[in-house]
Design a protein around this motif. Structure first.
Motif, PDB file in Angstrom:
ATOM      1  N   LEU A  20      29.015  39.830 -35.558  1.00 12.72           N
ATOM      2  CA  LEU A  20      28.536  40.604 -36.557  1.00 12.72           C
ATOM      3  C   LEU A  20      27.219  40.487 -36.777  1.00 12.72           C
ATOM      4  CD1 LEU A  20      29.379  41.950 -39.200  1.00 12.72           C
ATOM      5  CD2 LEU A  20      29.645  39.685 -40.126  1.00 12.72           C
ATOM      6  N   SER A  21      26.337  41.443 -37.316  1.00 16.38           N
ATOM      7  CA  SER A  21      24.959  40.951 -37.615  1.00 16.38           C
ATOM      8  C   SER A  21      24.733  41.997 -38.828  1.00 16.38           C
ATOM      9  CB  SER A  21      24.281  41.491 -36.467  1.00 16.38           C
ATOM     10  OG  SER A  21      22.747  40.991 -36.803  1.00 16.38           O
ATOM     11  N   MET A  22      24.276  41.615 -39.805  1.00 15.52           N
ATOM     12  CA  MET A  22      24.021  42.449 -40.986  1.00 15.52           C
ATOM     13  C   MET A  22      23.022  42.031 -41.643  1.00 15.52           C
ATOM     14  SD  MET A  22      27.287  41.632 -43.185  1.00 15.52           S
ATOM     15  CE  MET A  22      27.381  39.954 -44.190  1.00 15.52           C
ATOM     16  N   MET A  23      21.991  43.148 -42.167  1.00 12.67           N
ATOM     17  CA  MET A  23      20.813  42.706 -43.008  1.00 12.67           C
ATOM     18  C   MET A  23      21.446  42.344 -44.372  1.00 12.67           C
ATOM     19  SD  MET A  23      17.549  42.560 -43.245  1.00 12.67           S
ATOM     20  CE  MET A  23      16.616  43.483 -41.985  1.00 12.67           C
ATOM     21  N   ALA A  24      21.021  40.947 -44.902  1.00  6.50           N
ATOM     22  CA  ALA A  24      21.790  40.585 -46.212  1.00  6.50           C
ATOM     23  C   ALA A  24      20.769  40.571 -47.131  1.00  6.50           C
ATOM     24  CB  ALA A  24      22.357  39.221 -45.893  1.00  6.50           C
ATOM     25  N   HIS A  25      19.561  40.411 -46.862  1.00  5.54           N
ATOM     26  CA  HIS A  25      18.352  40.164 -47.852  1.00  5.54           C
ATOM     27  C   HIS A  25      17.031  40.881 -47.772  1.00  5.54           C
ATOM     28  CE1 HIS A  25      20.634  37.653 -50.618  1.00  5.54           C
ATOM     29  NE2 HIS A  25      21.429  37.289 -49.669  1.00  5.54           N
ATOM     30  N   GLU A  26      15.950  40.950 -48.515  1.00  7.73           N
ATOM     31  CA  GLU A  26      14.861  41.576 -48.185  1.00  7.73           C
ATOM     32  C   GLU A  26      13.957  40.584 -47.862  1.00  7.73           C
ATOM     33  OE1 GLU A  26      13.687  43.941 -51.569  1.00  7.73           O
ATOM     34  OE2 GLU A  26      15.383  45.241 -51.642  1.00  7.73           O
ATOM     35  N   ASP A  27      14.420  39.181 -48.168  1.00 10.24           N
ATOM     36  CA  ASP A  27      13.586  37.911 -47.861  1.00 10.24           C
ATOM     37  C   ASP A  27      14.482  37.162 -47.237  1.00 10.24           C
ATOM     38  OD1 ASP A  27      11.375  36.122 -47.597  1.00 10.24           O
ATOM     39  OD2 ASP A  27      10.952  36.634 -49.931  1.00 10.24           O
ATOM     40  N   LEU A  28      14.062  35.863 -47.025  1.00 12.21           N
ATOM     41  CA  LEU A  28      15.040  34.967 -46.354  1.00 12.21           C
ATOM     42  C   LEU A  28      16.086  34.590 -46.969  1.00 12.21           C
ATOM     43  CD1 LEU A  28      12.167  32.194 -45.336  1.00 12.21           C
ATOM     44  CD2 LEU A  28      13.537  33.934 -43.962  1.00 12.21           C
ATOM     45  N   CYS A  29      17.430  34.507 -46.129  1.00  8.24           N
ATOM     46  CA  CYS A  29      18.727  34.118 -46.747  1.00  8.24           C
ATOM     47  C   CYS A  29      18.554  32.589 -46.829  1.00  8.24           C
ATOM     48  CB  CYS A  29      19.828  34.434 -45.829  1.00  8.24           C
ATOM     49  SG  CYS A  29      21.364  34.324 -46.674  1.00  8.24           S
ATOM     50  N   LEU A  30      18.815  32.196 -48.010  1.00  7.77           N
ATOM     51  CA  LEU A  30      18.549  30.581 -48.210  1.00  7.77           C
ATOM     52  C   LEU A  30      19.962  29.933 -48.229  1.00  7.77           C
ATOM     53  CD1 LEU A  30      16.062  30.794 -51.209  1.00  7.77           C
ATOM     54  CD2 LEU A  30      15.763  30.493 -48.506  1.00  7.77           C
ATOM     55  N   GLN A  31      21.097  30.430 -48.708  1.00  7.14           N
ATOM     56  CA  GLN A  31      22.377  29.618 -48.600  1.00  7.14           C
ATOM     57  C   GLN A  31      23.238  30.716 -48.559  1.00  7.14           C
ATOM     58  OE1 GLN A  31      22.411  27.192 -52.121  1.00  7.14           O
ATOM     59  NE2 GLN A  31      24.498  26.451 -51.718  1.00  7.14           N
ATOM     60  N   LEU A  32      24.468  30.129 -47.929  1.00 11.07           N
ATOM     61  CA  LEU A  32      25.708  30.758 -47.702  1.00 11.07           C
ATOM     62  C   LEU A  32      26.820  30.097 -48.415  1.00 11.07           C
ATOM     63  CD1 LEU A  32      25.669  31.971 -44.099  1.00 11.07           C
ATOM     64  CD2 LEU A  32      25.190  33.144 -46.101  1.00 11.07           C
ATOM     65  N   SER A  33      27.944  30.536 -49.034  1.00 15.43           N
ATOM     66  CA  SER A  33      28.742  29.802 -49.805  1.00 15.43           C
ATOM     67  C   SER A  33      30.486  30.477 -49.167  1.00 15.43           C
ATOM     68  CB  SER A  33      28.892  29.807 -51.094  1.00 15.43           C
ATOM     69  OG  SER A  33      29.845  29.026 -51.584  1.00 15.43           O
ATOM     70  N   PHE A  34      31.278  29.785 -48.585  1.00 12.74           N
ATOM     71  CA  PHE A  34      32.701  30.419 -48.192  1.00 12.74           C
ATOM     72  C   PHE A  34      33.747  29.890 -48.967  1.00 12.74           C
ATOM     73  CE2 PHE A  34      29.697  29.577 -44.772  1.00 12.74           C
ATOM     74  CZ  PHE A  34      29.793  30.973 -44.210  1.00 12.74           C
ATOM     75  N   ASN A  35      34.597  30.981 -49.283  1.00 10.42           N
ATOM     76  CA  ASN A  35      35.834  30.755 -50.075  1.00 10.42           C
ATOM     77  C   ASN A  35      37.090  30.382 -49.169  1.00 10.42           C
ATOM     78  OD1 ASN A  35      38.240  30.757 -51.523  1.00 10.42           O
ATOM     79  ND2 ASN A  35      37.304  32.200 -53.020  1.00 10.42           N
ATOM     80  N   PRO A  36      37.572  29.426 -49.118  1.00 14.25           N
ATOM     81  CA  PRO A  36      38.968  29.209 -48.158  1.00 14.25           C
ATOM     82  C   PRO A  36      40.062  30.084 -48.448  1.00 14.25           C
ATOM     83  CG  PRO A  36      38.586  27.199 -49.492  1.00 14.25           C
ATOM     84  CD  PRO A  36      37.169  28.145 -49.689  1.00 14.25           C
ATOM     85  N   ASN A  37      40.175  30.625 -49.797  1.00 10.77           N
ATOM     86  CA  ASN A  37      41.186  31.206 -50.212  1.00 10.77           C
ATOM     87  C   ASN A  37      41.220  32.824 -49.661  1.00 10.77           C
ATOM     88  OD1 ASN A  37      42.861  29.079 -51.234  1.00 10.77           O
ATOM     89  ND2 ASN A  37      41.362  29.076 -52.940  1.00 10.77           N
ATOM     90  N   LYS A  38      39.826  33.236 -49.431  1.00  8.05           N
ATOM     91  CA  LYS A  38      39.361  34.535 -49.143  1.00  8.05           C
ATOM     92  C   LYS A  38      38.514  34.547 -47.910  1.00  8.05           C
ATOM     93  CE  LYS A  38      39.618  36.258 -53.792  1.00  8.05           C
ATOM     94  NZ  LYS A  38      39.162  37.193 -54.450  1.00  8.05           N
ATOM     95  N   LEU A  39      39.421  34.578 -46.958  1.00 11.60           N
ATOM     96  CA  LEU A  39      38.744  34.247 -45.493  1.00 11.60           C
ATOM     97  C   LEU A  39      37.721  35.194 -45.025  1.00 11.60           C
ATOM     98  CD1 LEU A  39      42.108  33.175 -43.567  1.00 11.60           C
ATOM     99  CD2 LEU A  39      40.229  31.574 -44.603  1.00 11.60           C
ATOM    100  N   HIS A  40      37.777  36.280 -45.501  1.00 14.15           N
ATOM    101  CA  HIS A  40      36.727  37.353 -45.290  1.00 14.15           C
ATOM    102  C   HIS A  40      35.526  37.508 -46.141  1.00 14.15           C
ATOM    103  CE1 HIS A  40      39.118  38.534 -41.705  1.00 14.15           C
ATOM    104  NE2 HIS A  40      40.352  38.577 -42.441  1.00 14.15           N
ATOM    105  N   THR A  41      35.372  36.745 -47.152  1.00 19.14           N
ATOM    106  CA  THR A  41      34.578  36.687 -48.056  1.00 19.14           C
ATOM    107  C   THR A  41      33.531  35.888 -48.004  1.00 19.14           C
ATOM    108  OG1 THR A  41      36.151  37.830 -49.446  1.00 19.14           O
ATOM    109  CG2 THR A  41      34.198  36.930 -50.595  1.00 19.14           C
ATOM    110  N   VAL A  42      32.251  36.053 -48.076  1.00 16.23           N
ATOM    111  CA  VAL A  42      31.037  35.076 -48.078  1.00 16.23           C
ATOM    112  C   VAL A  42      30.063  35.451 -49.091  1.00 16.23           C
ATOM    113  CG1 VAL A  42      30.000  36.105 -46.106  1.00 16.23           C
ATOM    114  CG2 VAL A  42      29.411  33.938 -46.578  1.00 16.23           C
ATOM    115  N   ALA A  43      29.403  34.673 -49.757  1.00  7.73           N
ATOM    116  CA  ALA A  43      28.378  34.880 -50.600  1.00  7.73           C
ATOM    117  C   ALA A  43      27.085  34.259 -50.115  1.00  7.73           C
ATOM    118  CB  ALA A  43      28.703  34.126 -52.016  1.00  7.73           C
ATOM    119  N   SER A  44      25.960  35.163 -50.297  1.00  6.30           N
ATOM    120  CA  SER A  44      24.565  34.862 -50.003  1.00  6.30           C
ATOM    121  C   SER A  44      23.442  34.674 -50.969  1.00  6.30           C
ATOM    122  CB  SER A  44      24.191  35.574 -48.874  1.00  6.30           C
ATOM    123  OG  SER A  44      24.130  36.888 -49.243  1.00  6.30           O
ATOM    124  N   VAL A  45      22.665  33.939 -50.971  1.00  5.13           N
ATOM    125  CA  VAL A  45      21.499  33.768 -51.933  1.00  5.13           C
ATOM    126  C   VAL A  45      20.411  33.870 -51.195  1.00  5.13           C
ATOM    127  CG1 VAL A  45      20.443  32.404 -53.683  1.00  5.13           C
ATOM    128  CG2 VAL A  45      22.869  32.244 -53.452  1.00  5.13           C
TER     129      VAL A  45
END
Length: 72
Positions: A20-45
């Protein structure tokens, strides 16, 4: 899942190939957070002051986007 510049990349741990490769932000992606209860969900800052929540099965657009959360 790893952040690489503005991109989020999914890697197969067995083969080392990019899945998988996706453009997430217009500037650097600084942090990722995962939820073990929602396996396909990720948050990015990003350095673009945006927080986005993604479904990695549908990477074409973020599920939720909060923008302009800059520093004080």
């Amino acid at each position: 899942m790893v952040a690489s510049g503005q991109l989020l990349r999914g890697l197969d741990k067995r083969s080392g190939k990019e899945t998988l490769s996706m453009m997430a932000h217009e500037d650097l992606c600084l942090q990722l957070s995962f939820n073990p209860n929602k396996l396909h969900t990720v948050a990015s800052v990003g350095a673009d002051s945006a927080t986005r929540v993604w479904d990695t099965r549908k990477p074409s657009s973020a599920l939720v986007c909060f923008e302009d959360f800059g520093h004080w």
